[in-house]
Scaffold this motif. Structure first.
Motif, short mmCIF file in Angstrom:
data_model
loop_
_atom_site.label_atom_id
_atom_site.label_comp_id
_atom_site.label_asym_id
_atom_site.label_seq_id
_atom_site.Cartn_x
_atom_site.Cartn_y
_atom_site.Cartn_z
N GLU A 12 0.83 -1.21 0.00
CA GLU A 12 0.00 0.00 0.00
C GLU A 12 0.87 1.26 0.00
O GLU A 12 0.57 2.23 -0.71
CB GLU A 12 -0.91 -0.01 1.24
CG GLU A 12 -1.91 1.15 1.27
CD GLU A 12 -2.80 1.10 2.48
OE1 GLU A 12 -3.59 2.04 2.69
OE2 GLU A 12 -2.71 0.10 3.25
N ASN A 13 1.96 1.26 0.77
CA ASN A 13 2.89 2.39 0.79
C ASN A 13 3.49 2.62 -0.60
O ASN A 13 3.58 3.76 -1.07
CB ASN A 13 4.02 2.15 1.77
CG ASN A 13 3.59 2.01 3.21
OD1 ASN A 13 4.26 1.35 4.00
ND2 ASN A 13 2.47 2.62 3.58
N GLN A 15 2.36 1.62 -3.60
CA GLN A 15 1.37 2.04 -4.59
C GLN A 15 0.94 3.49 -4.36
O GLN A 15 0.62 4.20 -5.32
CB GLN A 15 0.15 1.11 -4.55
CG GLN A 15 0.44 -0.30 -5.05
CD GLN A 15 1.03 -0.31 -6.45
OE1 GLN A 15 0.59 0.45 -7.34
NE2 GLN A 15 2.05 -1.14 -6.67
N TYR A 16 0.96 3.93 -3.11
CA TYR A 16 0.62 5.33 -2.83
C TYR A 16 1.62 6.27 -3.50
O TYR A 16 1.24 7.27 -4.10
CB TYR A 16 0.59 5.58 -1.32
CG TYR A 16 0.32 7.02 -0.97
CD1 TYR A 16 -0.97 7.54 -0.96
CD2 TYR A 16 1.39 7.89 -0.68
CE1 TYR A 16 -1.21 8.87 -0.66
CE2 TYR A 16 1.15 9.23 -0.38
CZ TYR A 16 -0.14 9.71 -0.37
OH TYR A 16 -0.37 11.04 -0.09
N GLN A 19 1.06 6.22 -7.31
CA GLN A 19 -0.15 6.98 -7.68
C GLN A 19 0.07 8.49 -7.51
O GLN A 19 -0.42 9.29 -8.30
CB GLN A 19 -1.33 6.50 -6.83
CG GLN A 19 -1.79 5.09 -7.19
CD GLN A 19 -2.74 4.51 -6.17
OE1 GLN A 19 -3.28 5.22 -5.31
NE2 GLN A 19 -2.95 3.19 -6.25
N LYS A 20 0.81 8.86 -6.48
CA LYS A 20 1.12 10.27 -6.26
C LYS A 20 1.93 10.83 -7.44
O LYS A 20 1.66 11.92 -7.94
CB LYS A 20 1.88 10.46 -4.95
CG LYS A 20 2.41 11.87 -4.70
CD LYS A 20 1.31 12.90 -4.60
CE LYS A 20 0.53 12.75 -3.31
NZ LYS A 20 -0.47 13.87 -3.13
N SER A 23 -0.25 11.24 -10.45
CA SER A 23 -1.17 12.38 -10.29
C SER A 23 -0.48 13.71 -10.56
O SER A 23 -1.14 14.70 -10.92
CB SER A 23 -1.77 12.38 -8.88
OG SER A 23 -0.79 12.75 -7.91
N MET A 56 6.54 10.77 3.68
CA MET A 56 5.49 9.81 3.36
C MET A 56 5.80 8.44 3.96
O MET A 56 6.96 8.04 4.07
CB MET A 56 5.33 9.69 1.83
CG MET A 56 4.82 10.96 1.17
SD MET A 56 4.72 10.84 -0.63
CE MET A 56 4.18 12.50 -1.04
#
Length: 337
Positions: A12-13, A15-16, A19-20, A23, A56
């Motif tokens: 999850e870390n 992929q975050y 995705q950031k 974006s 992060m």
């Protein structure tokens, strides 16, 4: 820039972060090693830095990359790239030999070369269908007819195939016939051609330019990879120096230098490096010893009658002898052949 993730980072870390980056309009290149996971950032890194990524979750540190090539950089991809072509692996602890004539002259000539290559243990058949010659009056190749021969002989022998492309049109045609596209030394900085082959799904063998520095060579690879095709194989084929006793001068030091700079596989072409068949065997042994991932060697059923580069081509008997001599060297350095 690369983002080094903590060993404790969750999926999850990871992929975050990816995705950031997306974006923000940036490209993310994920590389997972045995003990480290990194995310390469391509684009305007200032956008990402402004988000305080070091805070992060799961991020261990940020590493800035000073080199102009990014995707080809070993910092982006610490694990060696292994390219799989129908089960033939290039890179890692594998050793591959590509063999065949400089120029495809006829179906029978190519088939005889393919049989010689396979009998000696080579896994990939090379053959020139498009020939960029120094003189416009020299034989320029059979073009698509030669490619049809390669495709048919692949079916009969099971050998993978590689051919040089000299233009965007040639590349567009060749992708329908062969397994690997080759960019020759004269086209190493033909940027439109590099971008064109970068849009294909085929592995690309990129030869070093006659007078190119290693950084220029890696930036040429970056052109291909930036278009989405990261299956690039580098080929050291000799550079131009003051020495005239050989066609070119094999830069044997380029192999360990590249190892420190890139994750891409490295092939050596002793035929073009020397231009003299008597020097092919010792240069091949040197390539194995210094850590090359393979060789590209010119083989012709009758070198004295070759329409191109006969003086640097081995006949089938000499090629078989060379491959047999190389096997213990290849085993000694821990490679599979």
């Amino acid at each position: 820039m690369i983002v080094v993730m903590k060993q404790s980072a969750t999926e999850e870390n990871i992929q975050y972060i990816i995705q950031k980056l997306h974006s923000l309009g940036l490209d993310a290149h994920l590389s997972r090693g045995e003990s480290i996971t990194i995310i390469g950032v391509v684009g305007d890194k200032a956008k990402f830095v402004s988000e305080n990524p070091q805070l992060m979750e799961g991020v261990e540190k940020l590493v800035h990359i000073s080199e102009s090539y990014k995707v080809a950089n070993i910092k982006f991809h610490p694990e060696p790239t292994i390219i799989d072509i129908n089960g033939i692996k290039i890179g890692g602890d594998n050793f591959v030999i590509m063999a065949g004539p400089c120029a495809i002259e006829s179906y029978d000539q190519l088939m005889a070369s393919a049989i010689a290559a396979k009998n000696a243990g080579a896994q990939i058949l090379r053959g020139g269908a498009y020939k960029p010659r120094t003189s416009p009056y020299s034989f320029q190749g059979l073009e698509e007819e030669g490619l049809r021969y390669m495709k048919e002989i692949k079916k009969q022998t099971g050998l993978a195939t590689i051919t040089e492309v000299t233009s965007c049109k040639a590349a567009e045609i060749a992708v329908n016939y062969v397994d690997i596209l080759q960019i020759g030394a004269r086209n190493m900085q033909n940027f439109e051609l590099l971008k064109e082959v970068g849009k294909t799904k085929l592995p690309i063998l990129l030869k070093r330019g006659l007078s190119a520095t290693i950084d220029e060579w890696l930036n040429a690879a970056e052109y291909i990879m930036s278009e989405g095709n990261e299956n690039v194989i580098l080929c050291e084929r000799g550079i131009r120096t003051y020495e005239t006793s050989t066609r070119n001068t094999l830069d044997i030091s380029a192999i360990p230098v590249l190892r420190s700079k890139t994750h891409l596989p490295i092939i050596v072409d002793p035929s073009h490096a020397s231009g003299v068949r008597d020097y092919i065997a010792p240069l091949s042994r040197a390539a194995v010893a210094v850590g090359a991932d393979g060789l590209e060697i010119e083989v012709h059923p009758n070198p004295s009658m070759a329409m191109s580069d006969g003086s640097q081509s081995l006949n089938p008997e000499d090629f078989k002898k060379l491959c047999d001599e190389l096997k213990p060297y290849i085993q000694l350095v821990g490679r599979k052949f």
